[in-house]
Design a protein around this motif. Sequence first.
Motif, PDB file in Angstrom:
ATOM      1  N   GLU A  16      16.366   0.533   8.394  1.00 12.17           N
ATOM      2  CA  GLU A  16      15.287   1.133   9.182  1.00 12.17           C
ATOM      3  C   GLU A  16      14.548   2.193   8.379  1.00 12.17           C
ATOM      4  OE1 GLU A  16      16.736   2.673  12.891  1.00 12.17           O
ATOM      5  OE2 GLU A  16      17.633   0.747  13.459  1.00 12.17           O
ATOM      6  N   LEU A  17      15.308   2.994   7.646  1.00 14.65           N
ATOM      7  CA  LEU A  17      14.710   4.025   6.802  1.00 14.65           C
ATOM      8  C   LEU A  17      13.838   3.393   5.720  1.00 14.65           C
ATOM      9  CD1 LEU A  17      14.485   7.013   6.024  1.00 14.65           C
ATOM     10  CD2 LEU A  17      16.580   6.730   4.681  1.00 14.65           C
ATOM     11  N   LEU A  18      14.328   2.313   5.131  1.00 15.09           N
ATOM     12  CA  LEU A  18      13.570   1.614   4.093  1.00 15.09           C
ATOM     13  C   LEU A  18      12.275   1.046   4.656  1.00 15.09           C
ATOM     14  CD1 LEU A  18      13.518   0.637   1.158  1.00 15.09           C
ATOM     15  CD2 LEU A  18      14.752  -1.395   1.893  1.00 15.09           C
ATOM     16  N   ALA A  19      12.328   0.477   5.834  1.00 16.11           N
ATOM     17  CA  ALA A  19      11.116  -0.061   6.460  1.00 16.11           C
ATOM     18  C   ALA A  19      10.108   1.053   6.722  1.00 16.11           C
ATOM     19  CB  ALA A  19      11.470  -0.770   7.760  1.00 16.11           C
ATOM     20  N   GLY A  20      10.582   2.191   7.186  1.00 21.36           N
ATOM     21  CA  GLY A  20       9.695   3.320   7.425  1.00 21.36           C
ATOM     22  C   GLY A  20       9.064   3.845   6.151  1.00 21.36           C
ATOM     23  N   LEU A  21       9.851   3.878   5.077  1.00 20.41           N
ATOM     24  CA  LEU A  21       9.322   4.334   3.790  1.00 20.41           C
ATOM     25  C   LEU A  21       8.269   3.369   3.254  1.00 20.41           C
ATOM     26  CD1 LEU A  21      12.596   5.589   2.085  1.00 20.41           C
ATOM     27  CD2 LEU A  21      10.650   6.986   2.780  1.00 20.41           C
ATOM     28  N   LYS A  22       8.492   2.081   3.439  1.00 15.66           N
ATOM     29  CA  LYS A  22       7.508   1.095   2.984  1.00 15.66           C
ATOM     30  C   LYS A  22       6.195   1.235   3.752  1.00 15.66           C
ATOM     31  CE  LYS A  22      10.533  -2.462   1.120  1.00 15.66           C
ATOM     32  NZ  LYS A  22      10.894  -3.880   1.147  1.00 15.66           N
ATOM     33  N   LYS A  23       6.286   1.485   5.057  1.00 19.59           N
ATOM     34  CA  LYS A  23       5.079   1.690   5.854  1.00 19.59           C
ATOM     35  C   LYS A  23       4.345   2.939   5.405  1.00 19.59           C
ATOM     36  CE  LYS A  23       6.614  -0.621  10.058  1.00 19.59           C
ATOM     37  NZ  LYS A  23       6.959  -0.454  11.480  1.00 19.59           N
ATOM     38  N   PHE A  26       2.584   2.310   2.146  1.00 14.51           N
ATOM     39  CA  PHE A  26       1.374   1.521   2.379  1.00 14.51           C
ATOM     40  C   PHE A  26       0.241   2.419   2.854  1.00 14.51           C
ATOM     41  CE2 PHE A  26      -1.370  -0.705   5.389  1.00 14.51           C
ATOM     42  CZ  PHE A  26      -1.890  -1.697   4.579  1.00 14.51           C
ATOM     43  N   ASN A  27       0.548   3.293   3.822  1.00 12.14           N
ATOM     44  CA  ASN A  27      -0.475   4.190   4.345  1.00 12.14           C
ATOM     45  C   ASN A  27      -0.980   5.154   3.279  1.00 12.14           C
ATOM     46  OD1 ASN A  27      -0.439   3.095   6.924  1.00 12.14           O
ATOM     47  ND2 ASN A  27       1.215   4.430   7.595  1.00 12.14           N
ATOM     48  N   LEU A  28      -0.081   5.646   2.434  1.00 11.49           N
ATOM     49  CA  LEU A  28      -0.494   6.557   1.366  1.00 11.49           C
ATOM     50  C   LEU A  28      -1.405   5.852   0.359  1.00 11.49           C
ATOM     51  CD1 LEU A  28       2.853   8.460   0.741  1.00 11.49           C
ATOM     52  CD2 LEU A  28       0.748   9.410   1.710  1.00 11.49           C
ATOM     53  N   ARG A  29      -1.072   4.620   0.033  1.00 10.83           N
ATOM     54  CA  ARG A  29      -1.915   3.862  -0.906  1.00 10.83           C
ATOM     55  C   ARG A  29      -3.280   3.563  -0.291  1.00 10.83           C
ATOM     56  NH1 ARG A  29       2.641  -0.306  -3.237  1.00 10.83           N
ATOM     57  NH2 ARG A  29       3.477   1.107  -4.809  1.00 10.83           N
ATOM     58  N   PHE A  30      -3.281   3.299   1.000  1.00 13.94           N
ATOM     59  CA  PHE A  30      -4.542   3.052   1.704  1.00 13.94           C
ATOM     60  C   PHE A  30      -5.407   4.303   1.675  1.00 13.94           C
ATOM     61  CE2 PHE A  30      -7.170   2.348   5.494  1.00 13.94           C
ATOM     62  CZ  PHE A  30      -7.600   1.053   5.243  1.00 13.94           C
ATOM     63  N   GLN A  31      -4.789   5.456   1.927  1.00 14.68           N
ATOM     64  CA  GLN A  31      -5.526   6.719   1.880  1.00 14.68           C
ATOM     65  C   GLN A  31      -6.051   6.992   0.472  1.00 14.68           C
ATOM     66  OE1 GLN A  31      -2.952   9.809   3.280  1.00 14.68           O
ATOM     67  NE2 GLN A  31      -2.860   8.994   5.365  1.00 14.68           N
ATOM     68  N   ALA A  33      -6.869   4.827  -1.788  1.00 13.05           N
ATOM     69  CA  ALA A  33      -7.978   3.923  -2.088  1.00 13.05           C
ATOM     70  C   ALA A  33      -9.275   4.400  -1.453  1.00 13.05           C
ATOM     71  CB  ALA A  33      -7.651   2.519  -1.595  1.00 13.05           C
ATOM     72  N   HIS A  34      -9.170   5.093  -0.327  1.00 10.01           N
ATOM     73  CA  HIS A  34     -10.357   5.581   0.365  1.00 10.01           C
ATOM     74  C   HIS A  34     -10.688   7.031   0.028  1.00 10.01           C
ATOM     75  CE1 HIS A  34      -9.618   1.988   2.796  1.00 10.01           C
ATOM     76  NE2 HIS A  34     -10.926   2.013   2.965  1.00 10.01           N
ATOM     77  N   GLY A  35      -9.914   7.614  -0.876  1.00 14.77           N
ATOM     78  CA  GLY A  35     -10.190   8.973  -1.307  1.00 14.77           C
ATOM     79  C   GLY A  35      -9.822  10.038  -0.295  1.00 14.77           C
ATOM     80  N   ALA A  36      -8.953   9.726   0.633  1.00 17.56           N
ATOM     81  CA  ALA A  36      -8.588  10.667   1.678  1.00 17.56           C
ATOM     82  C   ALA A  36      -7.166  11.204   1.505  1.00 17.56           C
ATOM     83  CB  ALA A  36      -8.713   9.999   3.038  1.00 17.56           C
ATOM     84  N   LEU A  37      -6.556  10.947   0.369  1.00 13.64           N
ATOM     85  CA  LEU A  37      -5.169  11.348   0.153  1.00 13.64           C
ATOM     86  C   LEU A  37      -5.087  12.849  -0.086  1.00 13.64           C
ATOM     87  CD1 LEU A  37      -2.270  10.330  -0.138  1.00 13.64           C
ATOM     88  CD2 LEU A  37      -2.705  10.019  -2.558  1.00 13.64           C
ATOM     89  N   GLN A  38      -4.290  13.535   0.719  1.00 17.61           N
ATOM     90  CA  GLN A  38      -4.148  14.984   0.609  1.00 17.61           C
ATOM     91  C   GLN A  38      -3.175  15.384  -0.495  1.00 17.61           C
ATOM     92  OE1 GLN A  38      -5.831  17.282   2.383  1.00 17.61           O
ATOM     93  NE2 GLN A  38      -6.988  15.646   3.363  1.00 17.61           N
ATOM     94  N   SER A  39      -2.067  14.665  -0.607  1.00 19.71           N
ATOM     95  CA  SER A  39      -1.027  15.041  -1.559  1.00 19.71           C
ATOM     96  C   SER A  39      -0.614  13.830  -2.401  1.00 19.71           C
ATOM     97  CB  SER A  39       0.180  15.580  -0.794  1.00 19.71           C
ATOM     98  OG  SER A  39       1.226  15.870  -1.667  1.00 19.71           O
ATOM     99  N   PRO A  40      -1.189  13.678  -3.585  1.00 21.71           N
ATOM    100  CA  PRO A  40      -0.845  12.528  -4.434  1.00 21.71           C
ATOM    101  C   PRO A  40       0.626  12.499  -4.855  1.00 21.71           C
ATOM    102  CG  PRO A  40      -2.819  13.629  -5.235  1.00 21.71           C
ATOM    103  CD  PRO A  40      -2.256  14.482  -4.168  1.00 21.71           C
ATOM    104  N   SER A  41       1.257  13.649  -4.899  1.00 22.01           N
ATOM    105  CA  SER A  41       2.660  13.683  -5.305  1.00 22.01           C
ATOM    106  C   SER A  41       3.572  13.040  -4.255  1.00 22.01           C
ATOM    107  CB  SER A  41       3.114  15.119  -5.564  1.00 22.01           C
ATOM    108  OG  SER A  41       3.007  15.883  -4.390  1.00 22.01           O
ATOM    109  N   ILE A  43       3.246  10.148  -2.961  1.00 16.52           N
ATOM    110  CA  ILE A  43       3.465   8.744  -3.330  1.00 16.52           C
ATOM    111  C   ILE A  43       4.702   8.639  -4.223  1.00 16.52           C
ATOM    112  CG2 ILE A  43       2.545   6.795  -4.651  1.00 16.52           C
ATOM    113  CD1 ILE A  43      -0.213   7.535  -3.652  1.00 16.52           C
ATOM    114  N   ARG A  44       4.778   9.510  -5.201  1.00 20.27           N
ATOM    115  CA  ARG A  44       5.907   9.490  -6.121  1.00 20.27           C
ATOM    116  C   ARG A  44       7.211   9.768  -5.388  1.00 20.27           C
ATOM    117  NH1 ARG A  44       6.665  13.386 -11.423  1.00 20.27           N
ATOM    118  NH2 ARG A  44       8.530  12.366 -12.185  1.00 20.27           N
ATOM    119  N   LEU A  45       7.198  10.725  -4.474  1.00 25.10           N
ATOM    120  CA  LEU A  45       8.383  11.078  -3.711  1.00 25.10           C
ATOM    121  C   LEU A  45       8.853   9.911  -2.847  1.00 25.10           C
ATOM    122  CD1 LEU A  45      10.389  13.308  -2.879  1.00 25.10           C
ATOM    123  CD2 LEU A  45       8.781  13.901  -1.073  1.00 25.10           C
ATOM    124  N   VAL A  46       7.929   9.236  -2.186  1.00 24.73           N
ATOM    125  CA  VAL A  46       8.285   8.103  -1.319  1.00 24.73           C
ATOM    126  C   VAL A  46       8.826   6.954  -2.163  1.00 24.73           C
ATOM    127  CG1 VAL A  46       7.357   6.374   0.280  1.00 24.73           C
ATOM    128  CG2 VAL A  46       6.701   8.764   0.514  1.00 24.73           C
TER     129      VAL A  46
END
Length: 66
Positions: A16-23, A26-31, A33-41, A43-46
């Motif tokens: 369940e934790l792995l599924a949540g991390l994958k979601k 995905f959301n971080l990568r989507f953000q 791509a649209h230039g709305a990502l607040q904290s690029p770091s 992605i690395r942590l997830v």
Amino acid sequence: MKATELREKTVDQLRELLAGLKKELFNLRFQQAHGALQSPSRIRLVRRQTAQVKTVLNEKARAASE
């Protein structure tokens, strides 16, 4: 989350934790791509957390097969 905390969880909880991390990844990568990502770091942590969960799952699977 530390590896010792992950090892205390059950296989179902880890999946369940792995599924949540994958979601979340995905959301971080989507953000990103649209230039709305607040904290690029984040992605690395997830990605690291995902690898840790997969490692513990593999350890448990290996222990169960022995």
